[in-house]
Design a protein around this motif. Structure first.
Motif, mmCIF file in Angstrom:
data_model
loop_
_atom_site.group_PDB
_atom_site.id
_atom_site.type_symbol
_atom_site.label_atom_id
_atom_site.label_comp_id
_atom_site.label_asym_id
_atom_site.label_seq_id
_atom_site.Cartn_x
_atom_site.Cartn_y
_atom_site.Cartn_z
ATOM 1 N N ASP A 237 0.814 -1.212 0.000
ATOM 2 C CA ASP A 237 0.000 0.000 0.000
ATOM 3 C C ASP A 237 0.853 1.270 0.000
ATOM 4 O O ASP A 237 0.312 2.376 0.006
ATOM 5 C CB ASP A 237 -0.947 0.018 1.197
ATOM 6 C CG ASP A 237 -0.215 -0.058 2.531
ATOM 7 O OD1 ASP A 237 0.976 -0.424 2.539
ATOM 8 O OD2 ASP A 237 -0.849 0.232 3.566
ATOM 9 N N SER A 238 2.174 1.112 -0.026
ATOM 10 C CA SER A 238 3.046 2.291 -0.054
ATOM 11 C C SER A 238 3.004 2.930 -1.441
ATOM 12 O O SER A 238 2.700 2.270 -2.441
ATOM 13 C CB SER A 238 4.490 1.906 0.278
ATOM 14 O OG SER A 238 5.056 1.140 -0.774
ATOM 15 N N VAL A 239 3.303 4.219 -1.504
ATOM 16 C CA VAL A 239 3.277 4.940 -2.781
ATOM 17 C C VAL A 239 4.225 4.291 -3.780
ATOM 18 O O VAL A 239 3.876 4.101 -4.964
ATOM 19 C CB VAL A 239 3.652 6.426 -2.562
ATOM 20 C CG1 VAL A 239 3.794 7.138 -3.903
ATOM 21 C CG2 VAL A 239 2.600 7.121 -1.707
ATOM 22 N N GLU A 240 5.403 3.922 -3.326
ATOM 23 C CA GLU A 240 6.402 3.322 -4.227
ATOM 24 C C GLU A 240 5.893 2.014 -4.833
ATOM 25 O O GLU A 240 5.998 1.792 -6.041
ATOM 26 C CB GLU A 240 7.700 3.072 -3.468
ATOM 27 C CG GLU A 240 8.801 2.468 -4.345
ATOM 28 C CD GLU A 240 10.075 2.202 -3.562
ATOM 29 O OE1 GLU A 240 11.052 1.742 -4.177
ATOM 30 O OE2 GLU A 240 10.092 2.455 -2.346
ATOM 31 N N GLU A 241 5.303 1.164 -4.005
ATOM 32 C CA GLU A 241 4.814 -0.127 -4.495
ATOM 33 C C GLU A 241 3.621 0.053 -5.434
ATOM 34 O O GLU A 241 3.497 -0.661 -6.439
ATOM 35 C CB GLU A 241 4.421 -1.027 -3.329
ATOM 36 C CG GLU A 241 5.581 -1.491 -2.469
ATOM 37 C CD GLU A 241 6.375 -2.628 -3.115
ATOM 38 O OE1 GLU A 241 6.118 -2.957 -4.290
ATOM 39 O OE2 GLU A 241 7.246 -3.191 -2.427
ATOM 40 N N VAL A 242 2.758 0.993 -5.121
ATOM 41 C CA VAL A 242 1.590 1.245 -5.964
ATOM 42 C C VAL A 242 2.027 1.744 -7.339
ATOM 43 O O VAL A 242 1.526 1.286 -8.379
ATOM 44 C CB VAL A 242 0.637 2.253 -5.292
ATOM 45 C CG1 VAL A 242 -0.434 2.732 -6.281
ATOM 46 C CG2 VAL A 242 -0.026 1.622 -4.069
ATOM 47 N N LEU A 243 2.965 2.675 -7.376
ATOM 48 C CA LEU A 243 3.458 3.196 -8.653
ATOM 49 C C LEU A 243 4.194 2.122 -9.446
ATOM 50 O O LEU A 243 4.098 2.069 -10.679
ATOM 51 C CB LEU A 243 4.368 4.402 -8.414
ATOM 52 C CG LEU A 243 3.680 5.658 -7.887
ATOM 53 C CD1 LEU A 243 4.702 6.761 -7.618
ATOM 54 C CD2 LEU A 243 2.620 6.161 -8.869
ATOM 55 N N THR A 244 4.926 1.258 -8.735
ATOM 56 C CA THR A 244 5.629 0.161 -9.407
ATOM 57 C C THR A 244 4.626 -0.776 -10.069
ATOM 58 O O THR A 244 4.813 -1.225 -11.207
ATOM 59 C CB THR A 244 6.492 -0.620 -8.401
ATOM 60 O OG1 THR A 244 7.500 0.249 -7.875
ATOM 61 C CG2 THR A 244 7.169 -1.819 -9.065
ATOM 62 N N ARG A 245 3.545 -1.091 -9.338
ATOM 63 C CA ARG A 245 2.523 -1.968 -9.896
ATOM 64 C C ARG A 245 1.841 -1.319 -11.091
ATOM 65 O O ARG A 245 1.585 -1.977 -12.116
ATOM 66 C CB ARG A 245 1.478 -2.304 -8.821
ATOM 67 C CG ARG A 245 0.356 -3.207 -9.317
ATOM 68 C CD ARG A 245 0.876 -4.557 -9.759
ATOM 69 N NE ARG A 245 -0.173 -5.364 -10.363
ATOM 70 C CZ ARG A 245 0.032 -6.547 -10.939
ATOM 71 N NH1 ARG A 245 1.262 -7.053 -10.984
ATOM 72 N NH2 ARG A 245 -0.972 -7.223 -11.471
ATOM 73 N N GLU A 246 1.553 -0.041 -10.999
ATOM 74 C CA GLU A 246 0.907 0.660 -12.113
ATOM 75 C C GLU A 246 1.745 0.562 -13.373
ATOM 76 O O GLU A 246 1.233 0.243 -14.454
ATOM 77 C CB GLU A 246 0.677 2.128 -11.749
ATOM 78 C CG GLU A 246 0.033 2.935 -12.873
ATOM 79 C CD GLU A 246 -0.132 4.393 -12.518
ATOM 80 O OE1 GLU A 246 0.356 5.250 -13.288
ATOM 81 O OE2 GLU A 246 -0.760 4.680 -11.481
#
Length: 222
Positions: A200-209
């Motif tokens: 749920d971290s910003v970094e992980e979310v952007l990586t998934r996107e």
């Protein structure tokens, strides 16, 4: 949203404009309350009393404006679908080159899921009910038919430009667009526990996107 001219006019009990708008405004409050209640409690756990309390309206009027619990659920479900489609339409994909349009659609869907947990919660619950309520809705099918037409047009433009592969099923592609993000968002807590990462971290979310964009645009490449 109330027009400024109406907002500026003092509203009284006998105001014709207020009387005319009251049912529509009350229905909007009820549906807002229903979405909030169903998203947190699910269909089984939600209570009509709680929805009425959230909406600031008595149960008798709630039943008059929308209906029983099942009718409330279907109306709330249609509301969350329609809210998503309304935002999707603002993308104005026709103005963009095919690859830009497709990437924007992919990113929009992923971000919508991350920003609207109520949408995911209600879809999860409706699937537990095997989609029985949604089958009774003509409205949702009407909302998604133009979307598939638009997606077909973007695909056709990309195929004509030689940037997209041929023989792509628009429905299958859209399911992949929403599915790759939906699973990540709806299973974020369990996936975080399994892989010991804060998904749920910003970094992980952007990586998934970006991963979803790369996967789907890679599939579309000729």
């Amino acid at each position: 949203m109330m027009r400024k001219s109406a907002a500026a006019r003092p509203l009284t009990q006998n105001d014709p404009a207020q009387a005319e708008n009251r049912p529509a405004a009350s229905r909007e409050r009820i549906l807002d309350a229903a979405v909030a209640e169903f998203a947190t409690q699910g269909f089984a756990g939600a209570r009509v009393d709680a929805i009425a309390l959230r909406a600031g309206i008595n149960k008798r009027m709630l039943y008059a404006y929308v209906g029983n619990k099942k009718a409330l659920w279907l109306a709330a479900l249609e509301r969350v679908y329609e809210a998503k489609r309304q935002e999707e339409r603002t993308l104005n994909l026709q103005r963009l080159a095919p690859q830009e349009a497709m990437q924007l659609l992919i990113r929009f869907n992923f971000r919508y899921h991350t920003d609207h947990p109520e949408f995911l919660a209600m879809l999860n619950d409706e699937n537990l009910q095997r989609g029985m309520n949604l089958q009774e809705s003509k409205r949702v099918a009407e909302l998604y038919s133009p979307l598939l037409t638009l997606l077909s047009e973007v695909l056709a433009r990309g195929q004509a430009d030689g940037v997209f592969r041929q023989n792509v099923d628009p429905m299958q592609l859209y399911i992949s667009v929403v599915g790759l993000g939906y699973f990540f968002c709806s299973n974020q807590f369990t996936l975080s526990a399994i892989f010991d990462r804060h998904l749920d971290s910003v970094e992980e979310v952007l990586t998934r996107e970006q991963h979803i964009v790369d996967v789907l645009m890679g599939y579309l490449r000729p």
